[in-house]
Design an enzyme around this catalytic site. Structure first.
Site, PDB file in Angstrom:
ATOM      1  N   ASP A   4       7.068   2.470  -3.680  1.00 23.98           N
ATOM      2  CA  ASP A   4       7.033   3.839  -4.415  1.00 23.98           C
ATOM      3  C   ASP A   4       6.573   4.779  -3.334  1.00 23.98           C
ATOM      4  O   ASP A   4       6.197   4.388  -2.098  1.00 23.98           O
ATOM      5  CB  ASP A   4       5.913   3.971  -5.506  1.00 23.98           C
ATOM      6  CG  ASP A   4       5.759   5.281  -6.071  1.00 23.98           C
ATOM      7  OD1 ASP A   4       6.907   5.845  -6.423  1.00 23.98           O
ATOM      8  OD2 ASP A   4       4.554   5.738  -6.212  1.00 23.98           O
ATOM      9  N   ASP A  51       5.265   8.904  -3.705  1.00 22.78           N
ATOM     10  CA  ASP A  51       4.062   9.666  -3.739  1.00 22.78           C
ATOM     11  C   ASP A  51       2.819   8.596  -4.367  1.00 22.78           C
ATOM     12  O   ASP A  51       3.121   7.924  -5.366  1.00 22.78           O
ATOM     13  CB  ASP A  51       4.401  10.756  -4.944  1.00 22.78           C
ATOM     14  CG  ASP A  51       5.376  11.877  -4.501  1.00 22.78           C
ATOM     15  OD1 ASP A  51       5.063  12.342  -3.382  1.00 22.78           O
ATOM     16  OD2 ASP A  51       6.510  11.921  -5.019  1.00 22.78           O
TER      17      ASP A  51
END
Length: 226
Positions: free
Chosen positions: A20, A22
């Site tokens: 991922d 953020d």
């Protein structure tokens, strides 16, 4: 934390690594809170509830959930996106992220993010991190996290079965997506929420090491020490 203690004893082996963005590779908390805060004030939305539920989720899904009745969800999402793209102050790489990415084979790494491609490029660059060749961004999936579509797509693009992959995630929605995809998932940072069974936890990548070996067919085998 007990999660960290157990993680330090573990070695995980895989052929593909799915990150991922953020909160997992990039600390963009300051920007995200600033933008959503302004957006909430502008439209009279519940800022605390947005922060509690929006982490790791596509912006359009959050806007759809909180927008006033009759609002143009796509227009509001575009407005939010325009705000996010010009804010880069305070964006940093998580500790150890750059070193870990540099240690991994480029053809075994993918980014799977709820951000769109433009925002992903901006934030990875602001954090000084290389964009993986494979990046599954918001516009490439029909269903955002917690749906597993993005992670399944990324694993397939890397030529790996879910059982051969490893996900690094920081948000409950993303962790749920990794688990639903049948991919071993490592939770990163302080905002993971309660962890599903089998999900290990690390604070960041400071003490994570990766050793890459080639099998007879030339495919890399990556061993992570957490």
């Amino acid at each position: 934390m007990s999660h960290s203690a157990s993680a330090s004893q573990r070695t995980l082996t895989c052929r593909a690594v799915l990150f991922d963005m953020d909160g997992t590779l990039v600390d963009s908390t300051a920007v995200v809170e600033e933008v959503w805060g302004e957006f909430a004030v502008r439209y009279g939305l519940d800022f605390e509830e947005i922060l509690r539920t929006s982490h790791g989720v596509q912006a359009i899904d959050t806007v759809r959930r909180f927008a006033p009745a009759g609002a143009d969800v796509h227009a509001l999402t575009a407005e939010l996106g325009a705000m996010e793209r010009v804010r880069t102050v305070g964006i940093l790489a998580l500790a150890g992220a750059a070193r870990l990415l540099a240690a991994l084979p480029a053809d075994a790494v993918a980014l799977v993010t709820s951000a769109d491609r433009v925002l992903a490029d901006i934030r990875m660059a602001a954090a000084g991190l290389p964009m993986p060749a494979i990046a599954v961004t918001a516009e490439q999936v029909s269903r955002g996290k917690p749906d597993p579509e993005g992670y399944l797509k990324a694993a397939a693009l890397l030529g790996a079965e879910p059982a051969e992959a490893l996900v690094f995630e920081d948000a409950p929605a993303g962790i749920a997506a990794g688990v639903a995809a049948g991919i071993r998932t490592v939770a990163v940072g302080p905002n993971t929420g309660p962890l599903p069974d089998g999900v290990l936890h690390i604070a960041d990548y400071s003490s994570v090491t990766a050793v890459v070996d080639a099998e007879g067919n030339g495919q890399p085998v990556i061993s992570f020490r957490l």
